[in-house]
Motif scaffolding. Structure first.
Motif, PDB file in Angstrom:
ATOM      1  N   SER A   1      -0.986  -2.018   3.874  1.00 48.23           N
ATOM      2  CA  SER A   1      -2.287  -1.965   3.177  1.00 48.23           C
ATOM      3  C   SER A   1      -3.421  -2.203   4.155  1.00 48.23           C
ATOM      4  O   SER A   1      -3.327  -3.073   5.018  1.00 48.23           O
TER       5      SER A   1
ATOM      6  N   ILE B   1      -0.371  -5.588  -6.443  1.00 45.48           N
ATOM      7  CA  ILE B   1      -0.820  -6.534  -5.412  1.00 45.48           C
ATOM      8  C   ILE B   1      -2.218  -6.144  -4.976  1.00 45.48           C
ATOM      9  O   ILE B   1      -2.429  -5.039  -4.461  1.00 45.48           O
TER      10      ILE B   1
ATOM     11  N   ILE C   1      -8.142  -8.325   3.475  1.00 39.11           N
ATOM     12  CA  ILE C   1      -7.122  -7.306   3.181  1.00 39.11           C
ATOM     13  C   ILE C   1      -6.287  -6.965   4.419  1.00 39.11           C
ATOM     14  O   ILE C   1      -5.072  -6.825   4.335  1.00 39.11           O
TER      15      ILE C   1
ATOM     16  N   ILE D   1      -8.022  -1.412   4.698  1.00 43.52           N
ATOM     17  CA  ILE D   1      -9.261  -0.706   4.319  1.00 43.52           C
ATOM     18  C   ILE D   1     -10.240  -0.685   5.497  1.00 43.52           C
ATOM     19  O   ILE D   1     -10.132  -1.481   6.427  1.00 43.52           O
TER      20      ILE D   1
ATOM     21  N   GLY E   1       0.821  -1.216   0.000  1.00 43.59           N
ATOM     22  CA  GLY E   1       0.000   0.000   0.000  1.00 43.59           C
ATOM     23  C   GLY E   1       0.846   1.253   0.000  1.00 43.59           C
ATOM     24  O   GLY E   1       0.636   2.160   0.820  1.00 43.59           O
TER      25      GLY E   1
ATOM     26  N   TYR F   1      -5.728   8.953  14.647  1.00 45.39           N
ATOM     27  CA  TYR F   1      -6.160   9.642  13.422  1.00 45.39           C
ATOM     28  C   TYR F   1      -4.953  10.249  12.710  1.00 45.39           C
ATOM     29  O   TYR F   1      -4.296  11.153  13.249  1.00 45.39           O
TER      30      TYR F   1
ATOM     31  N   MET G   1      -7.945   7.848   4.107  1.00 46.42           N
ATOM     32  CA  MET G   1      -8.803   7.050   4.995  1.00 46.42           C
ATOM     33  C   MET G   1      -9.584   7.920   5.976  1.00 46.42           C
ATOM     34  O   MET G   1     -10.685   7.570   6.379  1.00 46.42           O
ATOM     35  N   THR G   2      -9.020   9.058   6.362  1.00 46.43           N
ATOM     36  CA  THR G   2      -9.681   9.894   7.380  1.00 46.43           C
ATOM     37  C   THR G   2     -10.288  11.172   6.769  1.00 46.43           C
ATOM     38  O   THR G   2     -10.759  12.041   7.506  1.00 46.43           O
TER      39      THR G   2
ATOM     40  N   SER H   1       0.878  -1.583  -5.065  1.00 46.23           N
ATOM     41  CA  SER H   1      -0.407  -0.891  -5.249  1.00 46.23           C
ATOM     42  C   SER H   1      -1.374  -1.885  -5.865  1.00 46.23           C
ATOM     43  O   SER H   1      -0.949  -2.819  -6.540  1.00 46.23           O
TER      44      SER H   1
ATOM     45  N   THR I   1      -3.528  -1.010  -8.148  1.00 46.41           N
ATOM     46  CA  THR I   1      -3.852  -0.561  -9.509  1.00 46.41           C
ATOM     47  C   THR I   1      -2.571  -0.356 -10.329  1.00 46.41           C
ATOM     48  O   THR I   1      -1.513  -0.033  -9.770  1.00 46.41           O
TER      49      THR I   1
ATOM     50  N   SER J   1      -1.332  -1.659  12.604  1.00 45.70           N
ATOM     51  CA  SER J   1      -2.613  -1.998  13.236  1.00 45.70           C
ATOM     52  C   SER J   1      -3.445  -0.712  13.352  1.00 45.70           C
ATOM     53  O   SER J   1      -3.441   0.098  12.417  1.00 45.70           O
TER      54      SER J   1
ATOM     55  N   ASN K   1       1.341   3.511  -2.522  1.00 44.57           N
ATOM     56  CA  ASN K   1       1.042   4.532  -3.524  1.00 44.57           C
ATOM     57  C   ASN K   1       0.479   5.808  -2.917  1.00 44.57           C
ATOM     58  O   ASN K   1       0.429   6.836  -3.553  1.00 44.57           O
TER      59      ASN K   1
ATOM     60  N   GLY L   1      -0.900   7.873   1.112  1.00 46.56           N
ATOM     61  CA  GLY L   1      -1.064   7.863   2.562  1.00 46.56           C
ATOM     62  C   GLY L   1       0.192   7.472   3.322  1.00 46.56           C
ATOM     63  O   GLY L   1       1.314   7.850   2.970  1.00 46.56           O
ATOM     64  N   ILE L   2      -0.009   6.690   4.363  1.00 56.24           N
ATOM     65  CA  ILE L   2       1.082   6.310   5.259  1.00 56.24           C
ATOM     66  C   ILE L   2       2.154   5.515   4.507  1.00 56.24           C
ATOM     67  O   ILE L   2       3.353   5.770   4.662  1.00 56.24           O
TER      68      ILE L   2
HETATM   69  N1  LIG Z   1      -5.149   7.065   8.521  1.00 59.19           N
HETATM   70  C1  LIG Z   1      -5.445   6.694   9.746  1.00 59.19           C
HETATM   71  O1  LIG Z   1      -5.921   7.503  10.548  1.00 59.19           O
HETATM   72  C2  LIG Z   1      -5.184   5.295  10.216  1.00 59.19           C
HETATM   73  C3  LIG Z   1      -5.478   5.003  11.543  1.00 59.19           C
HETATM   74  C4  LIG Z   1      -5.229   3.721  12.012  1.00 59.19           C
HETATM   75  C5  LIG Z   1      -4.708   2.768  11.166  1.00 59.19           C
HETATM   76  N2  LIG Z   1      -4.461   3.068   9.868  1.00 59.19           N
HETATM   77  C6  LIG Z   1      -3.942   2.011   9.018  1.00 59.19           C
HETATM   78  O2  LIG Z   1      -2.813   2.485   8.322  1.00 59.19           O
HETATM   79  C7  LIG Z   1      -2.698   1.809   7.076  1.00 59.19           C
HETATM   80  C8  LIG Z   1      -2.554   2.823   5.950  1.00 59.19           C
HETATM   81  O3  LIG Z   1      -3.708   3.632   5.940  1.00 59.19           O
HETATM   82  P1  LIG Z   1      -3.816   5.042   5.209  1.00 59.19           P
HETATM   83  O4  LIG Z   1      -4.416   5.959   6.185  1.00 59.19           O
HETATM   84  O5  LIG Z   1      -2.555   5.398   4.521  1.00 59.19           O
HETATM   85  O6  LIG Z   1      -4.956   4.671   4.167  1.00 59.19           O
HETATM   86  P2  LIG Z   1      -5.188   5.034   2.627  1.00 59.19           P
HETATM   87  O7  LIG Z   1      -4.611   6.347   2.291  1.00 59.19           O
HETATM   88  O8  LIG Z   1      -6.653   4.794   2.429  1.00 59.19           O
HETATM   89  O9  LIG Z   1      -4.340   3.910   1.897  1.00 59.19           O
HETATM   90  C9  LIG Z   1      -4.738   2.567   1.948  1.00 59.19           C
HETATM   91  C10 LIG Z   1      -3.688   1.740   1.271  1.00 59.19           C
HETATM   92  O10 LIG Z   1      -4.143   0.375   1.256  1.00 59.19           O
HETATM   93  C11 LIG Z   1      -4.046  -0.127  -0.063  1.00 59.19           C
HETATM   94  N3  LIG Z   1      -5.136  -1.068  -0.382  1.00 59.19           N
HETATM   95  C12 LIG Z   1      -6.475  -0.837  -0.327  1.00 59.19           C
HETATM   96  N4  LIG Z   1      -7.145  -1.925  -0.791  1.00 59.19           N
HETATM   97  C13 LIG Z   1      -6.207  -2.840  -1.134  1.00 59.19           C
HETATM   98  C14 LIG Z   1      -6.258  -4.135  -1.694  1.00 59.19           C
HETATM   99  N5  LIG Z   1      -7.420  -4.724  -2.031  1.00 59.19           N
HETATM  100  N6  LIG Z   1      -5.097  -4.792  -1.923  1.00 59.19           N
HETATM  101  C15 LIG Z   1      -3.898  -4.215  -1.628  1.00 59.19           C
HETATM  102  N7  LIG Z   1      -3.771  -2.980  -1.113  1.00 59.19           N
HETATM  103  C16 LIG Z   1      -4.926  -2.302  -0.876  1.00 59.19           C
HETATM  104  C17 LIG Z   1      -4.197   1.095  -0.970  1.00 59.19           C
HETATM  105  O11 LIG Z   1      -3.579   0.792  -2.215  1.00 59.19           O
HETATM  106  P3  LIG Z   1      -3.970   1.612  -3.577  1.00 59.19           P
HETATM  107  O12 LIG Z   1      -3.357   2.971  -3.419  1.00 59.19           O
HETATM  108  O13 LIG Z   1      -3.338   0.806  -4.633  1.00 59.19           O
HETATM  109  O14 LIG Z   1      -5.463   1.659  -3.635  1.00 59.19           O
HETATM  110  C18 LIG Z   1      -3.482   2.173  -0.170  1.00 59.19           C
HETATM  111  O15 LIG Z   1      -2.109   2.203  -0.455  1.00 59.19           O
HETATM  112  C19 LIG Z   1      -3.939   0.934   6.958  1.00 59.19           C
HETATM  113  O16 LIG Z   1      -3.637  -0.381   7.344  1.00 59.19           O
HETATM  114  C20 LIG Z   1      -4.887   1.557   7.953  1.00 59.19           C
HETATM  115  O17 LIG Z   1      -5.840   0.623   8.439  1.00 59.19           O
HETATM  116  C21 LIG Z   1      -4.682   4.309   9.377  1.00 59.19           C
END
Ligand SMILES: NC(=O)c1ccc[n+]([C@@H]2O[C@H](COP(=O)([O-])OP(=O)(O)OC[C@H]3O[C@@H](n4cnc5c(N)ncnc54)[C@H](OP(=O)(O)O)[C@@H]3O)[C@@H](O)[C@H]2O)c1
Length: 243
Positions: A87, A58, A109, A89, A12, A183, A188-189, A36, A38, A137, A14, A16-17
């Motif tokens: 990665s 992936i 996922i 969701i 994951g 957060y 995601m947020t 990614s 896509t 997590s 591409n 965010g984190i």
């Molecule tokens: N943001 C927060 O506040 C927060 C808080 C707690 C935990 N987290 C965790 O931190 C991690 C990163 O989150 P984020 O905030 O950066 O979220 P994000 O911006 O929504 O990014 C989600 C990532 O997951 C990948 N992904 C989604 N569906 C997938 C699939 N079917 N197969 C493979 N990869 C997939 C996406 O890849 P594509 O770009 O290719 O779609 C993207 O890189 C996640 O595990 C999330 O649960 C985030």
């Protein structure tokens, strides 16, 4: 292809984190392989990393295909030293309304992927007697959240998974840890941004976290100086939740 420096695989990557972790590790002279789901995402990663890494397709909903792609990566690069499974969701719904698809996709996922992915790269880490495995997590693994029975279950499943794995591989010089963000400002947020004061009021440090707040802990966990830390979860949540 033989690469002499450390190689990290970041799922994951591409946006965010994950994207921030990818660019942070490049700056530390680590070769990065970002995933990614896509083709355009893979292209973005390749453009971003240039000669310092690569991107692969992936999708954790397509098990056979992603296992094949990970095996190809291992065959090509011979090793992964640092595995960062980021990665994830959400598919929120009250349990009473939650569909089986919403349940299963989040578990596939966020949690089942940990099992299939780790099984591919672990044997080589064991052989080399060195490895760093980090899962992302969530604070909601600990405190729960309305509408997130699927997400909280998946993210606390990650905690149990990593503790058992940490015990199994400690004698091989492999550490297994996780980071539980609160957060963080990403896609995601996004949905919370229009009502930001409501959420910020609950956070003692009075702000959402930045992606760099997570990358800094990644650097900490892969550092030589922290090689005695395993089976742990580092909470990065501005004081939102304390254990
Ligand atoms: N943001 C927060 O506040 C927060 C808080 C707690 C935990 N987290 C965790 O931190 C991690 C990163 O989150 P984020 O905030 O950066 O979220 P994000 O911006 O929504 O990014 C989600 C990532 O997951 C990948 N992904 C989604 N569906 C997938 C699939 N079917 N197969 C493979 N990869 C997939 C996406 O890849 P594509 O770009 O290719 O779609 C993207 O890189 C996640 O595990 C999330 O649960 C985030």
């Amino acid at each position: 292809m033989k690469i002499h420096k450390k190689i990290a695989l970041i799922t994951g990557a591409n946006r965010g984190i994950g994207k921030n972790i990818l660019t942070t590790l490049i700056k530390k002279n680590i070769y990065v392989i970002g995933t990614s789901k896509t083709s355009i995402g893979v292209k973005n990663i390749k453009n971003l990393v240039k000669n310092n890494g690569t991107g692969i397709l992936i999708n954790f909903l397509k098990k056979k295909k992603y296992e094949d792609n990970f095996k190809k990566i291992l065959k090509k690069f011979k090793k992964i030293d640092i595995l960062i499974h980021n990665s994830g969701i959400t598919h929120d719904n009250l349990l009473i309304n939650m569909t089986e698809k919403e349940w299963k996709n989040v578990i596939k996922i966020n949690l089942s992927s940990c099992f299939y992915l780790t099984k591919i790269f672990l044997p080589n880490m064991i052989k080399k007697k060195w490895g760093r495995i980090i899962f992302i997590s969530s604070v909601n693994a600990y405190q729960g959240q309305i509408g997130q029975t699927n997400y909280s279950a998946s993210k606390s499943g990650v905690i149990g998974f990593l503790k058992s794995l940490a015990l199994e591989v400690a004698s091989f010089g492999i550490t297994v840890n996780s980071i539980a963000p609160g957060y963080i400002k990403t896609d995601m947020t996004k949905k919370f941004f229009k009502n930001l004061p409501k959420y910020i009021n609950k956070i003692p440090l009075k702000n959402f976290g930045k992606t760099t707040d997570i990358s800094n802990v990644i650097l900490f966990l892969i550092s030589k100086k922290t090689s005695y830390i395993t089976g742990q979860t580092i909470h990065v949540n501005g004081g939102l939740f304390m254990i």
